[in-house]
Scaffold this active site. Structure first.
Site, PDB file in Angstrom:
ATOM      1  N   THR A  62       0.840  -1.183   0.000  1.00 36.45           N
ATOM      2  CA  THR A  62       0.000   0.000   0.000  1.00 36.45           C
ATOM      3  C   THR A  62       0.882   1.242   0.000  1.00 36.45           C
ATOM      4  O   THR A  62       2.111   1.147  -0.137  1.00 36.45           O
ATOM      5  CB  THR A  62      -1.022  -0.067   1.165  1.00 36.45           C
ATOM      6  OG1 THR A  62      -1.934   1.010   1.034  1.00 36.45           O
ATOM      7  CG2 THR A  62      -0.350  -0.027   2.526  1.00 36.45           C
ATOM      8  N   LYS A  66       3.838   1.507  -3.894  1.00 38.23           N
ATOM      9  CA  LYS A  66       3.405   0.714  -5.053  1.00 38.23           C
ATOM     10  C   LYS A  66       4.345   0.861  -6.251  1.00 38.23           C
ATOM     11  O   LYS A  66       4.505  -0.076  -7.025  1.00 38.23           O
ATOM     12  CB  LYS A  66       1.970   1.090  -5.454  1.00 38.23           C
ATOM     13  CG  LYS A  66       0.942   0.663  -4.404  1.00 38.23           C
ATOM     14  CD  LYS A  66      -0.470   0.965  -4.865  1.00 38.23           C
ATOM     15  CE  LYS A  66      -1.455   0.710  -3.730  1.00 38.23           C
ATOM     16  NZ  LYS A  66      -2.853   0.896  -4.132  1.00 38.23           N
ATOM     17  N   ASP A 102      -5.983  -3.452  -8.207  1.00 42.63           N
ATOM     18  CA  ASP A 102      -6.798  -2.278  -7.867  1.00 42.63           C
ATOM     19  C   ASP A 102      -7.880  -2.011  -8.913  1.00 42.63           C
ATOM     20  O   ASP A 102      -9.029  -1.724  -8.575  1.00 42.63           O
ATOM     21  CB  ASP A 102      -5.914  -1.032  -7.736  1.00 42.63           C
ATOM     22  CG  ASP A 102      -5.109  -1.028  -6.449  1.00 42.63           C
ATOM     23  OD1 ASP A 102      -5.584  -1.598  -5.444  1.00 42.63           O
ATOM     24  OD2 ASP A 102      -4.004  -0.454  -6.439  1.00 42.63           O
ATOM     25  N   ASN A 151      -7.375  16.407 -14.804  1.00 40.93           N
ATOM     26  CA  ASN A 151      -6.379  16.614 -13.753  1.00 40.93           C
ATOM     27  C   ASN A 151      -6.037  18.089 -13.632  1.00 40.93           C
ATOM     28  O   ASN A 151      -6.122  18.839 -14.604  1.00 40.93           O
ATOM     29  CB  ASN A 151      -5.108  15.802 -14.056  1.00 40.93           C
ATOM     30  CG  ASN A 151      -4.260  15.609 -12.813  1.00 40.93           C
ATOM     31  OD1 ASN A 151      -4.800  15.288 -11.747  1.00 40.93           O
ATOM     32  ND2 ASN A 151      -2.968  15.827 -12.912  1.00 40.93           N
TER      33      ASN A 151
HETATM   34  P1  ATR Z   1      -1.025   8.863  -6.075  1.00 37.52           P
HETATM   35  O1  ATR Z   1       0.110   8.242  -6.809  1.00 37.52           O
HETATM   36  O2  ATR Z   1      -1.232   8.335  -4.703  1.00 37.52           O
HETATM   37  O3  ATR Z   1      -2.299   8.910  -6.875  1.00 37.52           O
HETATM   38  P2  ATR Z   1      -0.046  11.427  -6.743  1.00 37.52           P
HETATM   39  O4  ATR Z   1       0.757  10.867  -7.845  1.00 37.52           O
HETATM   40  O5  ATR Z   1       0.545  12.467  -5.861  1.00 37.52           O
HETATM   41  O6  ATR Z   1      -0.578  10.335  -5.770  1.00 37.52           O
HETATM   42  O7  ATR Z   1      -1.405  11.977  -7.412  1.00 37.52           O
HETATM   43  C1  ATR Z   1      -2.372  12.606  -6.679  1.00 37.52           C
HETATM   44  C2  ATR Z   1      -3.469  13.081  -7.629  1.00 37.52           C
HETATM   45  O8  ATR Z   1      -4.405  13.879  -6.901  1.00 37.52           O
HETATM   46  C3  ATR Z   1      -2.943  13.960  -8.748  1.00 37.52           C
HETATM   47  O9  ATR Z   1      -3.738  13.758  -9.887  1.00 37.52           O
HETATM   48  C4  ATR Z   1      -3.149  15.368  -8.174  1.00 37.52           C
HETATM   49  O10 ATR Z   1      -3.235  16.385  -9.125  1.00 37.52           O
HETATM   50  P3  ATR Z   1      -1.877  17.073  -9.700  1.00 37.52           P
HETATM   51  O11 ATR Z   1      -1.271  16.075 -10.628  1.00 37.52           O
HETATM   52  O12 ATR Z   1      -2.328  18.300 -10.385  1.00 37.52           O
HETATM   53  O13 ATR Z   1      -1.021  17.340  -8.484  1.00 37.52           O
HETATM   54  C5  ATR Z   1      -4.453  15.181  -7.477  1.00 37.52           C
HETATM   55  N1  ATR Z   1      -4.707  16.165  -6.410  1.00 37.52           N
HETATM   56  C6  ATR Z   1      -4.161  16.191  -5.190  1.00 37.52           C
HETATM   57  N2  ATR Z   1      -4.660  17.218  -4.455  1.00 37.52           N
HETATM   58  C7  ATR Z   1      -5.556  17.861  -5.262  1.00 37.52           C
HETATM   59  C8  ATR Z   1      -6.405  18.993  -5.106  1.00 37.52           C
HETATM   60  N3  ATR Z   1      -6.443  19.677  -3.940  1.00 37.52           N
HETATM   61  N4  ATR Z   1      -7.195  19.357  -6.142  1.00 37.52           N
HETATM   62  C9  ATR Z   1      -7.168  18.680  -7.299  1.00 37.52           C
HETATM   63  N5  ATR Z   1      -6.378  17.596  -7.511  1.00 37.52           N
HETATM   64  C10 ATR Z   1      -5.584  17.183  -6.514  1.00 37.52           C
END
Ligand code: ATR
Length: 273
Positions: A62, A66, A102, A151
């Site tokens: 987790t 990953k 997943d 995104n």
């Molecule tokens: P994980 O691998 O766990 O999915 P990550 O790679 O950090 O984590 O991705 C998190 C996702 O949540 C991303 O798509 C991020 O958007 P950005 O690529 O623009 O950073 C999104 N995310 C996180 N906080 C956000 C927020 N407050 N509003 C919109 N999108 C958010």
């Protein structure tokens, strides 16, 4: 001898996986144990090596490991290769095989448990991080009319789409967008795979996002997220990611044991508690 399994993460104490797998094992009569293993941020590979050295048969992985699990494996299932992430390790004597359950977990929860078919539906997936990479392939396999990846950082959504277009035979209806470009569009199914929910935040979304009869899904579980509250305000049915958690566990269990446990009773019990 009892076969040993574990979930490795940081943090991991909150994990429901040991309880879920204990129920699966009881119900299917499998002689196995399943514990939670904490790994320091620089100690993931060492914990896997230790557990494997002690005879461990498999691990779930987790956050935040990953991607490192993906790098650690000698062989990969196709779905793990496509997701570029591994949540299930099969620890063999000569090799470590990586899988990713997943996406199948999400799709099974949506289609079987919640009754929302993907075929012909307009699907919006929010986020372009690891969570979205994990589920985009299985969502495309469900033959939606379109799959839009939205995104905050649009370039990451474009990159995800390019990745799946290169490898995926069903990737034709795949498109990237920023949230502001969603005005005037409507979707039948809206899935939140951003990590915003974890900090009580959500992307800025147009109120017209949901088509009549739409369904909203947040992959986070155990809380009403701002996105779920937004959906309820719009009169839209929604679910959290508890069913996905149980379904990805069941798929890992099947990878390891070759047996498919019943998930409905486990989901019902976790919801009740
Ligand atoms: P994980 O691998 O766990 O999915 P990550 O790679 O950090 O984590 O991705 C998190 C996702 O949540 C991303 O798509 C991020 O958007 P950005 O690529 O623009 O950073 C999104 N995310 C996180 N906080 C956000 C927020 N407050 N509003 C919109 N999108 C958010």
């Amino acid at each position: 001898m009892t076969d040993r399994y574990a979930v490795v993460g940081n943090p991991v104490a909150h994990s429901k996986s040991p309880a879920i797998h204990a129920r699966f094992a009881r119900e299917t009569g499998q002689d196995m144990s399943y514990v939670a293993v904490f790994a320091a941020l620089d100690g993931f590979e060492a914990e896997v090596a230790r557990f494997r050295g002690e005879g461990g048969c498999g691990m779930n992985v987790t956050l935040p490991f990953k991607h490192r699990a993906f790098a650690l494996c000698n062989t990969l299932s196709e779905r793990a290769a496509h997701a570029r992430a591994v949540n299930t390790l099969v620890l063999g004597p000569d090799a470590i095989r990586g899988d990713n359950t997943d996406g199948v977990g999400l799709v099974r929860d949506l289609t079987v448990n919640l009754g929302h078919a993907l075929e012909g539906r307009r699907v919006l997936l929010m986020g372009a991080g690891g969570a979205s990479y994990g589920v985009a392939g299985p969502l495309l396999d469900g033959h939606p009319a379109e799959l839009v990846i939205a995104n905050r950082t649009v370039s990451k959504a474009v990159e995800l789409c390019e990745h799946f277009r290169r490898i995926h035979t069903h990737a034709a209806p795949l498109a990237a967008a920023g949230y502001e470009a969603l005005g005037g569009r409507a979707f039948d199914l809206v899935i939140n795979a951003t990590s915003a929910s974890l900090v009580g935040d959500m992307p800025v979304l147009p109120p017209t996002l949901f088509a009549p009869g739409a369904f909203a899904y947040d992959m986070v579980y155990g809380r009403v997220t701002p996105f779920m509250a937004f959906a309820v305000d719009a009169g839209v049915d929604c679910a959290d990611g508890l069913g996905m958690l149980v379904e990805q566990a069941a798929e890992s269990f099947h990878v390891w044991r070759g047996v498919r446990p019943d998930t409905q009773s486990v989901i019902a019990q976790l919801r009740a508690s």
